[in-house]
Design an enzyme around this catalytic site. Sequence first.
Site, PDB file in Angstrom:
ATOM      1  N   VAL A   1       0.815  -1.214   0.000  1.00  0.00           N
ATOM      2  CA  VAL A   1       0.000   0.000   0.000  1.00  0.00           C
ATOM      3  C   VAL A   1       0.854   1.272   0.000  1.00  0.00           C
ATOM      4  CG1 VAL A   1      -2.129  -0.944   0.924  1.00  0.00           C
ATOM      5  CG2 VAL A   1      -0.329  -0.167   2.480  1.00  0.00           C
ATOM      6  N   HIS A   2       2.157   1.143   0.023  1.00  0.00           N
ATOM      7  CA  HIS A   2       3.017   2.317  -0.062  1.00  0.00           C
ATOM      8  C   HIS A   2       3.578   2.499  -1.450  1.00  0.00           C
ATOM      9  CE1 HIS A   2       3.073   1.150   4.171  1.00  0.00           C
ATOM     10  NE2 HIS A   2       2.830   2.429   4.292  1.00  0.00           N
TER      11      HIS A   2
END
Lengths: 332, 213
Positions: free
Chosen positions: A218-219
């Site tokens: 998710v980064h």
Amino acid sequence: MTKLYNDPADFREELIEGFVAAYGRFVRRVPGASGVMALDAPRPGKVALVIGGGSGHYPAFCGYVGPGLAAAAVMGNVFAAPSAEQVYRVTKAVASDAGVLYCYGNYSGDVLNFDMAELRCQEEGIDVRTVRVTDDVASAPRGQEDERRGIAGDFFVFKIAGAAAARGDSLDEVERLARKANARTRSFGVAFGGCTLPGQSAPLFTVEPGRMELGLGVHGEPGVQSSHMRPAREIADLLLDALLADAPPDAGSTVAVLLNGLGATQYEEMFVLYKDVHRRLLAEGLSPYKPIVNEMVTSLDMAGCSLTLCWLDEELTPLLDAPCASAAYINC
Amino acid sequence: MGSSEIAVAVVRRWLALALEVITAHEEELGRLDAAAGDGDHGATMVRGLRAANAAVEKMSDGAGRLLIEAGAAFSDASGGASGALIGALLSSAGRVLDDGPFDTATATKALQAGLSMVMRLGKAQPGDKTLVDALKPFVDALAAQPADQPLLAAWRAALPAAQAGAAATREMVAKRGRSAKLGERSLGHADPGATSLVYLLQAMETALAEECG
């Protein structure tokens, strides 16, 4: 491309101000700290669920603060864990006599800062426990589940822990249930395009046209494997193959399902994908329980989605069903 | 100027120079970080150093106290793993430095304390592709200098060890931190934390040269 900002350095502060201005019916600002707390916190006799992490993932984390969910969220800068000082201040604002449970995705920066805050709170006599979400099967193999990072599975673990806390369960019990929810939750994702940090002109990574990245973080960390682009039905199988091969040992046949958009993937595309996910689940003899097709944990403007399954049982289902109210998720 | 006034001047100058040099390399550090992480290392360092400079601006304490407060401000403003670790490095070193003599032996002890705190908190070992890979060779090289060697000369003599250590991270596969999740993909890129640490150490060389050269 992230387009709406003033000074990129002020992004976190301005988003907190705007969020509180918009959703003051659920949260207020924690005085002197980068975080928000539920209007009724601290709740006497009830465990305070404190969640948090870097910004850039809305509705995680501030969108899940409210009755039946988290007591507070600590908000770091975009994609950076909040500092131990901020975690400590937020904890102090919402801690009750029943103790505090920290719940967050398993990233080294979050672990470091939440652990330092936990230690400081313990020294002051506040009973703090920690459950880290480790749902992403792409980030470490079986047998190393504790090493995995937390992605969209955050949502199920927060919901179940928040409901147990609201019910008045003891800290031991809230911790146990959160741990159990995490142990029965698995996610796997696919990315079609990178995300761009506020103020930056280029995305963190790009996906070649006609290709996709499997096992995204998710980064915007690059995926662990690259593949040619496939029809939705094949992507559904790909996601489910990874999850079903990794089913927890005591899995039953009822699964909570979350098809999560990463920020720049359309809802209607996701429904097309979900059709095949649903059919395959049924074919596998599984019962999808109140499926969610929505953006629950995003990554700025990243294109892609993840599929999360949480294998339910008679203990977890009522907690998932329990009422709650927050800016991003209302169940009544 | 007595030893403690020099130490105060060095710490202040170092913080200002560190902010300058990291700002100048902000994009490069971001690019290194984006190879296997989230690309914010440069921005995070700048934010932390700005806060550290602001924190010491109005203080009139000794060098140790300045470093302790600079470390706390750095950690709080930066967040993330690197914020916590570099802040802890500064604060731990500051606690040893306190208001003691400002010489090679004390600086070595201060950095050894900082290094062991970073390794304990970050659970990183040499070879894991972290800032430890630049910091530990530097601290070891500093410790190997004659104790009566002036600090500037000792610092200069130890710097190549840090640079070599940071360069060697290019051939390493990340084992700690977020980039560890990408395993082999981190190969071929220097670790951003090790790279920025070298800039911090070089800024200290300049500060020492200006204030006690």
